[in-house]
Scaffold this active site. Structure first.
Site, PDB file in Angstrom:
ATOM      1  N   GLU A 266       0.814  -1.209   0.000  1.00 50.28           N
ATOM      2  CA  GLU A 266       0.000   0.000   0.000  1.00 50.28           C
ATOM      3  C   GLU A 266       0.851   1.265   0.000  1.00 50.28           C
ATOM      4  O   GLU A 266       0.583   2.228   0.716  1.00 50.28           O
ATOM      5  CB  GLU A 266      -0.960  -0.018   1.195  1.00 50.28           C
ATOM      6  CG  GLU A 266      -1.914  -1.198   1.142  1.00 50.28           C
ATOM      7  CD  GLU A 266      -2.894  -1.238   2.290  1.00 50.28           C
ATOM      8  OE1 GLU A 266      -3.997  -1.764   2.098  1.00 50.28           O
ATOM      9  OE2 GLU A 266      -2.543  -0.760   3.395  1.00 50.28           O
ATOM     10  N   ASP A 345      -8.497  -8.932   4.519  1.00 49.40           N
ATOM     11  CA  ASP A 345      -8.235  -7.773   5.372  1.00 49.40           C
ATOM     12  C   ASP A 345      -9.273  -7.651   6.482  1.00 49.40           C
ATOM     13  O   ASP A 345     -10.113  -6.754   6.446  1.00 49.40           O
ATOM     14  CB  ASP A 345      -8.222  -6.498   4.520  1.00 49.40           C
ATOM     15  CG  ASP A 345      -7.679  -5.293   5.278  1.00 49.40           C
ATOM     16  OD1 ASP A 345      -7.193  -5.456   6.399  1.00 49.40           O
ATOM     17  OD2 ASP A 345      -7.745  -4.179   4.734  1.00 49.40           O
ATOM     18  N   GLU A 373     -12.625  -2.178  12.626  1.00 45.87           N
ATOM     19  CA  GLU A 373     -12.650  -1.481  11.350  1.00 45.87           C
ATOM     20  C   GLU A 373     -13.781  -1.964  10.451  1.00 45.87           C
ATOM     21  O   GLU A 373     -14.506  -1.166   9.870  1.00 45.87           O
ATOM     22  CB  GLU A 373     -11.305  -1.650  10.639  1.00 45.87           C
ATOM     23  CG  GLU A 373     -11.249  -0.987   9.286  1.00 45.87           C
ATOM     24  CD  GLU A 373      -9.913  -1.174   8.600  1.00 45.87           C
ATOM     25  OE1 GLU A 373      -9.774  -0.682   7.464  1.00 45.87           O
ATOM     26  OE2 GLU A 373      -9.011  -1.818   9.178  1.00 45.87           O
TER      27      GLU A 373
END
Length: 646
Positions: A266, A345, A373
């Site tokens: 990333e 993820d 998240e």
């Protein structure tokens, strides 16, 4: 230590009432050392005559117990005396907190000798804290509990609350903390050099609770901090810079834990930029740490985040295995490969990452996400203990479970400077469950929840109502969000709320491929990306088969027709409708159940939970309506029960 002295901060667990079982007892503490002194401080004045509780540091344990190591302890009760024995100070500290957890039960009847030794040698929380407020990520990336407890406005905060935090973590069984974001910005990078004194200050506060401090570092630090022209891990100048820098760290912090690195992921720099492998990169830092007993945690979260959504042969789920499995056996002994529990993820439902079974000659840490998240961001009540228990008990390699394959358990922290520590007071249960499962993965997550209720909310709290709210709250969240393991139907960026196609045409590699005929990703060997072939048997064949694949993972592995009949007897499309209606209804019931706790908990805590449950009811209805409408319009198949779909 009276954490009620921290103005406005609510104790998480081990509040003063939890010590009542000890406060009235005669206690004897035998031994020396910093952690032993911490135990003495916790219990107050030490009494040696006629003690009812003996905490003894000794090099010997009862013969029937076996070795205790640095953190284990033995507990027994005979002739009216409760005894904790430990071979090292950390074990005595953990033994003391276990007695507090037991409460009056620790002083009742006779208790045979029990041996308590942690299953995981390192049980670590990774903070994703930034020193400065980042314009996109805020002060804590993926932080849902306020700001950092370490920094504010670019400077180090008063550390009184950090000490309370150390006590909280030690009482939970956690023994390591990484202070800063894995996406290392320049301010955080400088913690390694000219801001090292701040790290040393935090380490000094956490040390009495047996917690070692780690730092996230940038792979490019030799360039950005050292002024070198390269960060090539095989360059002698680079290796020398890491060696000298690490030596200075240990001069300031002799018990420093080590480094955490996110590389080639990333946008973060890494060894690929120099034509080197991840083993080359990890080993360069491991060699610098080895003389001091430190470790490097090298994250396996490496994938192409600039994919072409038109190309169905590219599969983000494959990436970690493709990059790391060929490197098994080439990492140093003090290099820890940190692998997310699932291949994508931290989704609400994923299969176990095959990397965990593919690296038998490598030290592997399994990474969880305590901060919610993708599970409601601590605005939704979502107790994750049952999910983590399923993960840790999963027989990934024959009869060997994930817990049996992992050397360590690591998680992204969910704590911040919020007065309730975790934003949503009920999210404290996730932090507590992580520590307890890292200590002993076989523990029942519902029993762990009982412990947390006793310690955090007290004996007057309606236990039945709390279990009814939290026991199945993870599955409730799953039911009204992304169905059957498909994942990533969230709004881009903040990852909160529904957006079915939010990531569908982006470069991130998180697709569901819904069309007129069906939904899901074909990851089979026969017709798809071949990801199923990364698993050991029998899972490779189980996941390959549309008929044998578990319902909850069907759309992760298969592009399934809407009329495909699940093991439950429902079709895919009807399952989507039913679960989203049921999940939204269940949140209304959760909100109603909380009303039973009125007057049983502090008014401000009660108000915060009510506000969060109200938001959960609103959000679940939004998920229900958007997901059901989307799939009705895609499939053209109406709800068999005739409910309103827009």
């Amino acid at each position: 230590m009276d954490i009620d002295d921290l103005s406005g901060v609510h104790p998480a667990w081990l509040p003063p009432r939890a010590f009542q079982a000890i406060a009235s007892r005669r206690v004897a503490v035998h031994g020396t050392g910093l952690l032993v002194e911490t135990v003495r401080e916790e219990v107050g004045a030490t009494v040696t005559a006629g003690a009812e509780l003996v905490l003894r540091l000794t090099g010997e344990a009862p013969s029937e117990v076996g070795p205790l190591g640095d953190e284990g302890f033995a507990l027994y009760r005979r002739d009216g005396v409760t005894v904790v024995l430990a071979g090292a100070p950390a074990g005595l500290l953990h033994g003391f907190f276990h007695v507090v957890r037991l409460g009056e039960a620790a002083f009742a009847g006779e208790r045979p000798v029990e041996r308590h030794v942690p299953a995981m040698r390192r049980r670590m929380l990774d903070h994703w804290d930034n020193i400065d407020v980042h314009p996109v990520m805020g002060q804590v990336e993926r932080g849902y509990s306020g700001g950092s407890i370490f920094w504010r406005d670019g400077v180090q905060r008063d550390l009184a609350r950090v000490r309370a935090y150390g006590r909280l973590l030690a009482a939970t069984g956690i023994n390591a903390v990484t202070l800063n974001n894995v996406n290392v910005h320049l301010a955080e990078a400088r913690l390694l050099t000219d801001r090292l004194g701040e790290v040393a200050a935090v380490a000094g506060v956490l040390r009495p609770y047996g917690i070692r401090v780690h730092l996230s570092v940038s792979f490019a630090a030799p360039v950005t901090l050292g002024g070198l022209p390269t960060a090539d891990p095989l360059d002698e100048g680079v290796r020398g810079w890491w060696a000298r820098t690490t030596a200075r760290v240990y001069e300031a912090i002799p018990d420093f834990g080590g480094y955490v690195v996110k590389a080639d992921s990333e946008g973060q720099p890494g060894p690929f930029g120099y034509g080197r492998s991840h083993a080359d990169g990890a080993n360069a830092l491991a060699d610098a740490l080895a003389p001091f007993g430190g470790v490097v945690h090298w994250r396996a979260f490496v994938y192409n985040h600039r994919q072409d959504w038109r190309d169905r042969s590219t599969d983000r789920a494959r990436a970690a295995y493709d990059h790391f499995a060929p490197l098994d056996g080439t990492f140093r002994d003090n290099a820890i490969l940190q692998v997310k529990y699932g291949p994508i993820d931290f989704q609400t439902r994923e299969p176990i990452s095959p990397v965990i079974a593919a690296m038998p000659a490598t030290n592997v840490a399994v990474e969880l996400q305590v901060t919610q998240e993708y599970t409601g961001q601590q605005r939704h009540a979502c107790y994750l203990g049952p999910m983590w228990s399923e993960v840790l008990r999963f027989p990934l390699a024959g009869r060997v479970t994930v817990a049996g394959l992992a050397r360590e358990l690591v998680a992204v922290s969910n704590a911040g400077d919020d007065r309730f520590w975790t934003g949503h007071p009920l999210a404290q249960a996730n932090l507590y469950a992580f520590g307890r499962l890292a200590w002993e993965p076989s523990l029942d997550p519902l029993s762990i929840l009982d412990e947390w209720i006793d310690l955090a909310l007290g004996p007057d709290a309606d236990r039945e109502a709390l279990h009814a709210i939290l026991d199945d709250s993870w599955r409730t969240y799953e039911s009204y969000t992304a169905p059957l393991g498909v994942g990533f139907m969230v709004r881009p960026g903040h990852h909160y709320g529904p957006d079915v196609d939010g990531y569908e045409y982006t470069p991130w590699g998180t697709y569901h491929f819904a069309d007129r005929e069906g939904v899901g990703v074909d990851r089979t060997r026969a017709t798809g990306t071949g990801f199923t072939g990364q698993y050991p048997q029998p899972w490779a064949d189980v996941y390959e088969s549309l008929e044998r694949c578990p319902d909850e993972l069907l759309l992760f592995f298969h592009h399934a027709p809407y009329d495909h009949v699940l093991h439950s007897g429902s079709t895919v499309i009807q399952h989507i409708y039913d679960t989203h209606f049921a999940g939204a209804e269940r949140t209304v019931e959760m909100r109603r159940l909380w009303e039973r706790l009125a007057g049983q908990v502090a008014p401000d805590l009660d108000a915060r939970v009510r506000e969060r449950l109200d938001e959960q009811v609103r959000s679940a209805a939004e998920w229900r309506d958007q997901i059901n409408t989307y799939f009705f319009r895609k499939s053209g198949v109406p709800d068999a029960k005739g409910r309103t779909i827009y």
